[in-house]
Design a protein around this motif. Sequence first.
Motif, PDB file in Angstrom:
ATOM      1  N   GLN A 215     -12.721   1.106   2.383  1.00 29.40           N
ATOM      2  CA  GLN A 215     -12.607  -0.341   2.273  1.00 29.40           C
ATOM      3  C   GLN A 215     -11.524  -0.872   3.200  1.00 29.40           C
ATOM      4  OE1 GLN A 215     -14.697  -2.083   0.654  1.00 29.40           O
ATOM      5  NE2 GLN A 215     -13.815  -4.131   0.500  1.00 29.40           N
ATOM      6  N   PHE A 216     -10.406  -0.111   3.279  1.00 32.29           N
ATOM      7  CA  PHE A 216      -9.304  -0.491   4.153  1.00 32.29           C
ATOM      8  C   PHE A 216      -8.718   0.762   4.782  1.00 32.29           C
ATOM      9  CE2 PHE A 216      -9.357  -3.701   0.752  1.00 32.29           C
ATOM     10  CZ  PHE A 216      -9.489  -4.859   1.498  1.00 32.29           C
ATOM     11  N   ILE A 217      -8.294   0.646   6.042  1.00 36.68           N
ATOM     12  CA  ILE A 217      -7.597   1.722   6.740  1.00 36.68           C
ATOM     13  C   ILE A 217      -6.249   1.168   7.178  1.00 36.68           C
ATOM     14  CG2 ILE A 217      -7.613   3.304   8.705  1.00 36.68           C
ATOM     15  CD1 ILE A 217     -10.670   3.127   8.678  1.00 36.68           C
ATOM     16  N   THR A 218      -5.176   1.769   6.699  1.00 37.65           N
ATOM     17  CA  THR A 218      -3.829   1.287   7.000  1.00 37.65           C
ATOM     18  C   THR A 218      -3.162   2.208   8.017  1.00 37.65           C
ATOM     19  OG1 THR A 218      -2.642   2.554   5.309  1.00 37.65           O
ATOM     20  CG2 THR A 218      -3.707   0.520   4.596  1.00 37.65           C
ATOM     21  N   HIS A 219      -1.962   1.811   8.429  1.00 40.74           N
ATOM     22  CA  HIS A 219      -1.209   2.621   9.395  1.00 40.74           C
ATOM     23  C   HIS A 219       0.127   3.104   8.833  1.00 40.74           C
ATOM     24  CE1 HIS A 219      -3.843   1.956  12.913  1.00 40.74           C
ATOM     25  NE2 HIS A 219      -4.111   0.828  12.301  1.00 40.74           N
ATOM     26  N   ASN A 220       0.427   2.753   7.592  1.00 39.35           N
ATOM     27  CA  ASN A 220       1.645   3.286   6.975  1.00 39.35           C
ATOM     28  C   ASN A 220       1.480   3.367   5.465  1.00 39.35           C
ATOM     29  OD1 ASN A 220       2.821   0.703   5.740  1.00 39.35           O
ATOM     30  ND2 ASN A 220       2.556   0.126   7.892  1.00 39.35           N
ATOM     31  N   ILE A 221       2.263   4.247   4.849  1.00 38.13           N
ATOM     32  CA  ILE A 221       2.139   4.528   3.420  1.00 38.13           C
ATOM     33  C   ILE A 221       2.507   3.318   2.573  1.00 38.13           C
ATOM     34  CG2 ILE A 221       2.935   6.013   1.532  1.00 38.13           C
ATOM     35  CD1 ILE A 221       1.171   7.397   3.581  1.00 38.13           C
ATOM     36  N   SER A 222       3.513   2.562   2.981  1.00 41.47           N
ATOM     37  CA  SER A 222       3.948   1.419   2.181  1.00 41.47           C
ATOM     38  C   SER A 222       2.827   0.405   2.008  1.00 41.47           C
ATOM     39  CB  SER A 222       5.174   0.757   2.820  1.00 41.47           C
ATOM     40  OG  SER A 222       4.872   0.263   4.111  1.00 41.47           O
ATOM     41  N   THR A 223       2.046   0.169   3.066  1.00 40.95           N
ATOM     42  CA  THR A 223       0.923  -0.764   2.971  1.00 40.95           C
ATOM     43  C   THR A 223      -0.144  -0.232   2.030  1.00 40.95           C
ATOM     44  OG1 THR A 223       1.324  -1.533   5.236  1.00 40.95           O
ATOM     45  CG2 THR A 223      -0.830  -2.005   4.287  1.00 40.95           C
TER      46      THR A 223
END
Length: 292
Positions: A215-223
């Motif tokens: 559904q979503f691909i992020t670039h950092n763990i916090s996000t």
Amino acid sequence: MTITQIMIFVRVAETLNFTQTAHELHMTQPAVSHAIASIENELDVQLLLRDRKKGVLLTDIGHKVLLQFRMMLQSMEKVQQQVAAEKGLDVGTITIGAFPSASAYFLPPIIHHIRQHYPNLVFDLHEGSTNEVKEWVHTREIEAGIILLPDPQVDVIPLCQDDMVILLPDGHPLQSHNKIAIRDLNQQDMIFCKGGHEVAIMEGFEREQSQLQAQFITHNISTLVSMVRQGLGMGIVSSLALSTFPHDLTVKETSPLITRQIGIAVPSLHNASLAVQLFVRTVQELFTDSKQ
């Protein structure tokens, strides 16, 4: 040609910028240009192209020479370290690369341990994607890298197994499960983080004939953690990466486990400098998986 000229060429090849190289090396730009011209004249070959639109570019032979020059500089560093060791001095520089989660997890305790015993050693740290770190080892831009295994092109020391885990939002129906079956995640809204997780996750879903719905691909763990907390989906992330970020969400193992192997890579253990050998020994002392 001199060692100084070789150092200048390597830095220009890495920055692809004469002005930046001159600034970093505390030189004038004409002096940098003269050093490059001297090498090209001596070798009777063009190593760099100056293009008005694209800037500075390495020629094909320039790429090959860069690799050899890096090896020469690393050999000189090795000689200096050996001479220093003979005199009872512990000096030198070690260039290390790692992808972000590995950098945060492994490097601080390793460097802290080494600096306690060898305070004069200098660490030059490079952080990049898993593929970038592998490439830096292959091209000898770094002397040692924390990478995802396997890599048949270099010498490797296995470090640990890193398991993927599921991060659940509050009140999720799967919170009551001890482990979460990959097949139960078929077409569920998933959130994952770029940075070396992707291949292991996709292969794990394929083995279980389950469709990964990113559904979503992020670039950092916090996000990723914030999005899971808001109920936008379940997170799937490596336990190593998650351990570097405090949170209060429910974490579950997958069934079967989805894993990736992490290790230390060096171009050649046999030819490694004393500093690199020390780095490898320290890794083996601090992380028990590497002794298995």
